[in-house]
Design a protein around this motif. Sequence first.
Motif, PDB file in Angstrom:
ATOM      1  N   VAL A 106      -8.305   6.541 -23.816  1.00 47.86           N
ATOM      2  CA  VAL A 106      -9.329   5.995 -24.473  1.00 47.86           C
ATOM      3  C   VAL A 106      -9.218   4.691 -25.137  1.00 47.86           C
ATOM      4  CG1 VAL A 106     -10.449   8.526 -24.675  1.00 47.86           C
ATOM      5  CG2 VAL A 106      -8.684   7.425 -26.261  1.00 47.86           C
ATOM      6  N   GLU A 107     -10.263   3.895 -25.529  1.00 55.50           N
ATOM      7  CA  GLU A 107     -10.166   2.844 -26.335  1.00 55.50           C
ATOM      8  C   GLU A 107     -10.925   2.930 -27.460  1.00 55.50           C
ATOM      9  OE1 GLU A 107     -13.573   0.185 -23.919  1.00 55.50           O
ATOM     10  OE2 GLU A 107     -11.539  -0.572 -24.093  1.00 55.50           O
ATOM     11  N   GLU A 108     -10.783   2.035 -28.378  1.00 53.95           N
ATOM     12  CA  GLU A 108     -11.582   1.974 -29.688  1.00 53.95           C
ATOM     13  C   GLU A 108     -12.960   2.369 -29.464  1.00 53.95           C
ATOM     14  OE1 GLU A 108     -10.607   2.714 -33.429  1.00 53.95           O
ATOM     15  OE2 GLU A 108      -8.998   1.909 -32.153  1.00 53.95           O
ATOM     16  N   LYS A 128      -1.804   7.144 -32.260  1.00 63.20           N
ATOM     17  CA  LYS A 128      -1.354   5.788 -32.392  1.00 63.20           C
ATOM     18  C   LYS A 128      -0.541   5.470 -31.152  1.00 63.20           C
ATOM     19  CE  LYS A 128      -0.142   6.279 -37.363  1.00 63.20           C
ATOM     20  NZ  LYS A 128       0.768   6.467 -38.334  1.00 63.20           N
ATOM     21  N   ARG A 129      -0.327   4.159 -31.152  1.00 60.60           N
ATOM     22  CA  ARG A 129       0.369   3.743 -29.574  1.00 60.60           C
ATOM     23  C   ARG A 129       1.788   4.465 -29.523  1.00 60.60           C
ATOM     24  NH1 ARG A 129      -0.528  -1.547 -27.869  1.00 60.60           N
ATOM     25  NH2 ARG A 129       1.156  -0.935 -26.366  1.00 60.60           N
ATOM     26  N   GLY A 130       1.861   4.948 -28.382  1.00 61.97           N
ATOM     27  CA  GLY A 130       3.353   5.876 -28.105  1.00 61.97           C
ATOM     28  C   GLY A 130       3.267   7.080 -28.506  1.00 61.97           C
ATOM     29  N   SER A 131       2.079   7.736 -28.991  1.00 61.75           N
ATOM     30  CA  SER A 131       1.729   9.195 -29.150  1.00 61.75           C
ATOM     31  C   SER A 131       0.636   9.699 -28.631  1.00 61.75           C
ATOM     32  CB  SER A 131       1.804   9.332 -30.557  1.00 61.75           C
ATOM     33  OG  SER A 131       0.518   8.900 -31.307  1.00 61.75           O
ATOM     34  N   SER A 158       1.817  14.357 -31.103  1.00 62.05           N
ATOM     35  CA  SER A 158       1.626  14.196 -32.639  1.00 62.05           C
ATOM     36  C   SER A 158       0.544  15.102 -33.169  1.00 62.05           C
ATOM     37  CB  SER A 158       1.370  12.740 -33.106  1.00 62.05           C
ATOM     38  OG  SER A 158       0.114  12.461 -32.137  1.00 62.05           O
ATOM     39  N   ALA A 159      -0.550  15.664 -32.320  1.00 63.51           N
ATOM     40  CA  ALA A 159      -1.535  16.422 -32.887  1.00 63.51           C
ATOM     41  C   ALA A 159      -1.882  17.202 -31.865  1.00 63.51           C
ATOM     42  CB  ALA A 159      -2.539  15.619 -33.583  1.00 63.51           C
ATOM     43  N   GLU A 160      -2.362  18.681 -32.247  1.00 61.63           N
ATOM     44  CA  GLU A 160      -2.909  19.428 -31.303  1.00 61.63           C
ATOM     45  C   GLU A 160      -4.388  19.186 -31.284  1.00 61.63           C
ATOM     46  OE1 GLU A 160      -2.011  23.449 -31.819  1.00 61.63           O
ATOM     47  OE2 GLU A 160       0.290  23.257 -31.812  1.00 61.63           O
ATOM     48  N   VAL A 177      -5.116  18.759 -21.264  1.00 61.53           N
ATOM     49  CA  VAL A 177      -5.290  17.647 -21.198  1.00 61.53           C
ATOM     50  C   VAL A 177      -4.483  16.944 -22.331  1.00 61.53           C
ATOM     51  CG1 VAL A 177      -7.372  16.060 -22.152  1.00 61.53           C
ATOM     52  CG2 VAL A 177      -7.880  18.142 -20.692  1.00 61.53           C
ATOM     53  N   VAL A 178      -4.282  15.710 -22.134  1.00 66.93           N
ATOM     54  CA  VAL A 178      -3.581  14.987 -23.172  1.00 66.93           C
ATOM     55  C   VAL A 178      -4.448  13.662 -23.529  1.00 66.93           C
ATOM     56  CG1 VAL A 178      -1.310  15.717 -22.685  1.00 66.93           C
ATOM     57  CG2 VAL A 178      -2.099  13.917 -21.586  1.00 66.93           C
ATOM     58  N   LEU A 179      -4.544  13.127 -24.693  1.00 66.17           N
ATOM     59  CA  LEU A 179      -5.212  11.972 -25.099  1.00 66.17           C
ATOM     60  C   LEU A 179      -4.375  11.008 -25.331  1.00 66.17           C
ATOM     61  CD1 LEU A 179      -8.448  11.589 -25.283  1.00 66.17           C
ATOM     62  CD2 LEU A 179      -8.289  11.785 -27.644  1.00 66.17           C
ATOM     63  N   MET A 180      -4.368   9.777 -24.810  1.00 69.22           N
ATOM     64  CA  MET A 180      -3.689   8.567 -25.150  1.00 69.22           C
ATOM     65  C   MET A 180      -4.400   7.349 -25.534  1.00 69.22           C
ATOM     66  SD  MET A 180      -1.829   6.942 -21.740  1.00 69.22           S
ATOM     67  CE  MET A 180      -0.828   8.448 -21.469  1.00 69.22           C
ATOM     68  N   ARG A 181      -3.769   6.286 -25.887  1.00 69.34           N
ATOM     69  CA  ARG A 181      -4.601   5.060 -26.108  1.00 69.34           C
ATOM     70  C   ARG A 181      -4.351   4.409 -24.777  1.00 69.34           C
ATOM     71  NH1 ARG A 181      -6.926   2.592 -30.702  1.00 69.34           N
ATOM     72  NH2 ARG A 181      -6.098   3.597 -32.439  1.00 69.34           N
ATOM     73  N   MET A 182      -5.753   3.541 -24.490  1.00 62.63           N
ATOM     74  CA  MET A 182      -5.856   2.921 -23.062  1.00 62.63           C
ATOM     75  C   MET A 182      -4.523   1.816 -23.107  1.00 62.63           C
ATOM     76  SD  MET A 182      -7.911   2.610 -20.534  1.00 62.63           S
ATOM     77  CE  MET A 182      -9.444   3.409 -21.048  1.00 62.63           C
ATOM     78  N   ALA A 183      -4.216   1.245 -24.067  1.00 69.93           N
ATOM     79  CA  ALA A 183      -3.184   0.338 -23.926  1.00 69.93           C
ATOM     80  C   ALA A 183      -1.915   0.950 -23.512  1.00 69.93           C
ATOM     81  CB  ALA A 183      -2.828  -0.455 -25.302  1.00 69.93           C
TER      82      ALA A 183
END
Length: 817
Positions: A106-108, A128-131, A158-160, A177-183
């Motif tokens: 996802v992105e901002e 955050k980036r990397g988490s 980092s968080a459930e 499911v895992v959620l990460m930054r698009m970057a």
Amino acid sequence: MALMLAWRFFKRELFQGQLLLIIFAITLAVLAVTGLASVSDRLQVAIEGQASQFIAADRIIQSPREIDPALLAIANKAGLTQTYVLEFNSMAYAGDKFQLVKVRAVEEGYPLKGQIELSTGQAQGLPKRGSLWFETRLAGLLSQPEHIEIGHANFTLSAEITRLPDAGFNLFASSPVVLMRMADVAKTGVIQPGSRVTYLYQFAGNASQLTAFEMQVKPLLNTSQRWIDVTSGDSPIANAVKRAEQFLLLACLLGIALACAAIGIAAQRYCQRHYDVVAMLKTFGASARQIRILFSVHLLLVTSLGVVLGLVLGIGLDKVISLFLPAEIASYSPSLLRPVLLGTATGLISALMFSAYPLLRLLSIPPLRVIQRQLESANFGMWLHLLLSLMAMGLLGYLYSGQLAMTLTVVLTVLLLGVLLSLLGFLMIKLGHGIGMKTTNPMQLALAGLRRRAKQNAVQLVGFSCALVLLLTILALRQDLLEEWQQQLPDNAPNYFLVNIAPEQKQGVEDYLFEYIDEVPELYPVIRGRLTQINGEETLTKKQVEAGESGRLGIGRELNLTWREQLPKNNQILEGHFNQKPNDVSVESGVAERLALKVGDELTFTIDNQTVSVIIASIRDVHWENLQPNFFMIFTRDTLSSFASTSILSFRLENDKQQVIVGLLRLFPTVSVIDVGAMIAQLRQIIDQVSVSLSLVLGLVIMASALVMMAQTEAGMASRQRELAVLRTFGASGWLLKWATGLEFALLGFIAGVLAVWVSEFSLYLLKTQVFELNVYMHWPWWGIAPLSGAVLVGLLGLWRCRQLLNHSCSELLKGH
């Protein structure tokens, strides 16, 4: 000259109060339509706004590849807020353990609607980036790691995540499911040319922005792209919103029918009152053209005044009602342009088309009526009046709703009402034919009054019956919708699901839950299988059929299959019998319709590389809105018990027993726990808002129906005053006249109630089967309550309206005449 005369004519009759009836009818029509449209638009936008939290946006474009930037430029131009989500499957590694996961990058700005729920509360921002933020069961599957690898990248857990707003309700989702930054996607190296990914472009904005965007973009989407809104799919919230919107549309359509009836009756009365005027003008040498211009301009002025008053009052009604709405609904303010245009169109179109026939009769009045007042024009062109009336109603209904089935139902209901009025109503009125003017019996006098005013009473029956039909139809649908939603979400509805229970874990899970809940629900076995043949014919995917390949349409994915010895509670057999023979299968009705299946067909499945053939024994109706395990296919134990399976169950756990879930995950870390408590709470909130909406619309319809009934009693006051004067002259007492008048109106109300029940049952059958997909049943209490209620209501209304005439002396009545 004719224009000037029309203006003077209009001013004189307006100040003398002679135009009040038709102005009142047009005002009522525009008020009802504008008010209902304004309120229903507000409620619809509010409901959709709340429901959009289930998809994290107002609208979504789903695509297997990046969409054309020109489409995003259209969204920017429309002023929409936008973001996008990238979904793909990948393997996650932690030491020597690995697990397939669904990655949501996802992105901002995500989510545009709703909130991400973490184990620590509502999320603030994004990972955050990397988490990564991860679904709770992932930690158990990988033995509680602090870091995992996806592709070439290493991430910190980092968080459930306890709930994503757009997670949907998929009990059989096998991948956490895992959620990460698009970057962070690029550094994983997972996405390569040809990789299977899903792009979800999300948009949010107000109603007008979304409508403009949808009209421009939807035609530009290709077959691989999908437009998604809150009514897409078969989720509980989608069906609730669809039915709420249909109800609001129906209420406005019935409001249009009510408006048309009011204007038609008023136009008939308007023209009848001007018979003498036309005869006099013709006697003085006025040409047919002058008379046409005179009354056309006069009617246009009357219509314009009624439309303006109706619009002002309709908008005012919306503003007043918004003060009493819940804050979350009142905060939504849709554009008034559509209600105003619809109200104006209703006033102008219905006044024109409903007055065409009465106006033609008015213009054909012979000059001899000046001498012989009983003369009227020839009763010609009734077919034209019927055609124009139905065209007006159908045109306005379809322009508003855009739904042919619902519009045709309303038109057919009106047709049935007309037929019943012709066959039943007029016949019942004629029952008083042989009764004379005996003034010793109130009932005889009432029946005689019905006979003398047969035509006028038939017209009044239209208004009374329409009002009662509206009330009964709206009341029944509101009650049925609320009852169905209550059945789908009872107070003891399950709020937890356990998925992927291995066979060796079943007994342990049941024993553990038995300590904390009163009754452990039955486990459903789940086996994956693919439908490969129907009656020996190989099945094709939808894409193959669209490409022109010949063969039977199948299902292009594996299905979750189960077996049951008894029919599930939330299922209903439509055809055949539930599984009795070893090779029987029960098929859900939607799949049966889509694949053209019937009882007796042979289905062949491939399960664990083995072929299984079964015979369709029954077709089932499944309430997918229930938050319960549901399946397309239910087999017998003999057919599936030899295959490897997992199990699923649902149960209810009170909020103060959350530690039970923690203990369960510690004992059975590979079992997936799905918490739908938040979804149920949000769904209940939306249904509560829908309930307010339905009650509010019902109240508006009751008000409009009451106003039409009041307008109906006004129509016959002049002739009734003459009759009362004659009866007073012949010595009739005030007591006798009051009873006779009350009984006459009560008989009209009774007949209207009988007609209303017939027509309501017919319209409800069509609406429930063709529009709302609700269970059809007869409303037997109505057959006694509606006629009696109609008699009491119309009788009291008639007495109230005639109270002044009944209290006048004979001389006062003659002077008033």
